[in-house]
Motif scaffolding. Structure first.
Motif, short mmCIF file in Angstrom:
data_model
loop_
_atom_site.label_atom_id
_atom_site.label_comp_id
_atom_site.label_asym_id
_atom_site.label_seq_id
_atom_site.Cartn_x
_atom_site.Cartn_y
_atom_site.Cartn_z
N VAL A 144 0.90 -1.30 0.04
CA VAL A 144 -0.07 0.06 -0.08
C VAL A 144 0.90 1.28 0.24
N PRO A 145 0.25 2.29 -0.23
CA PRO A 145 1.20 3.55 -0.28
C PRO A 145 1.57 3.89 1.18
N ALA A 146 2.52 4.69 1.36
CA ALA A 146 2.75 5.20 2.70
C ALA A 146 1.78 5.91 3.48
N TRP A 147 1.09 6.85 2.78
CA TRP A 147 -0.19 7.53 3.26
C TRP A 147 -0.96 6.60 4.03
N VAL A 148 -1.23 5.19 3.73
CA VAL A 148 -2.19 4.41 4.35
C VAL A 148 -1.69 3.88 5.78
N ASP A 149 -0.49 3.55 5.90
CA ASP A 149 0.06 3.29 7.07
C ASP A 149 -0.03 4.42 8.00
N GLU A 150 0.28 5.61 7.52
CA GLU A 150 0.23 6.95 8.43
C GLU A 150 -1.34 7.13 8.87
N MET A 151 -1.99 7.10 7.85
CA MET A 151 -3.56 7.35 8.13
C MET A 151 -4.21 6.41 9.29
N LEU A 152 -3.67 4.94 9.08
CA LEU A 152 -4.30 4.02 10.03
C LEU A 152 -3.37 3.62 11.24
N THR A 153 -2.63 4.34 11.41
CA THR A 153 -1.81 4.06 12.78
C THR A 153 -2.65 3.75 13.91
N ASP A 154 -3.66 4.58 14.20
CA ASP A 154 -4.66 4.20 15.63
C ASP A 154 -5.79 3.38 15.14
#
Length: 166
Positions: A144-154
């Motif tokens: 997945v693109p990096a923003w997905v990991d950042e967005m779904l951290t919590d």
């Protein structure tokens, strides 16, 4: 060009308890009940308890047709993340406003399927429940693109760790 097809689906169950409000994050550690409607015999769940997870298809019943947005936009309105099209998002702004979840199955009690990790709220109509077969999951490497990991951290952080609203 083929025209859009319209059809009706009938709910088979309703989410009871669990999350009471729609939220973007802190979906973890909440127990929910998927209560099968009386018209379905209890035996339709026979054997489900042998699985660790289920796949749940549900209707985003609190969404309104006017919530649908058919254009590119930044996820959650965050300008740090790239504008992406409607079918790159997994929220209520999609045309059919349907969600898919893979909660952990805790137990089955009569018509009640008790799960944790269901990101649907109390009162949600359930369109389908099936056991999760890992063999039918994605084939090959998943990325997945990096923003997905950042967005779904919590996203799956325990609900009780949600910061108090100001």
């Amino acid at each position: 060009m083929l025209e859009s097809e319209t059809f009706q689906l009938k709910s088979i169950a309703t989410v009871i308890d669990g999350h009471l409000d729609v939220a973007d994050d802190y979906q973890g550690a909440v127990e929910s009940i998927i209560r099968l409607h009386d018209e379905y015999p209890v035996e339709t769940l026979q054997g489900l308890e042998e699985f660790s997870h289920v796949e749940v298809v549900w209707k985003m019943h609190e969404a309104k047709p006017e919530d649908v947005e058919l254009h590119a936009r930044s996820p959650r309105g965050n300008p740090r993340w790239p504008a992406t099209g409607t079918f790159v998002h997994r929220n209520h702004r999609r045309p059919n406003q349907v969600g898919i979840s893979h909660p952990r199955l805790k137990r089955v009690e009569g018509r009640d399927v008790i799960v944790t990790g269901l990101d649907a709220v109390h009162g949600t109509p359930v369109l389908d429940v099936s056991p999760w077969f890992p063999q039918m999951g994605p084939l090959g490497e998943v990325h997945v693109p990096a923003w997905v990991d950042e967005m779904l951290t919590d996203y799956w952080a325990p609900a009780e760790s949600r910061p108090a609203r100001q």
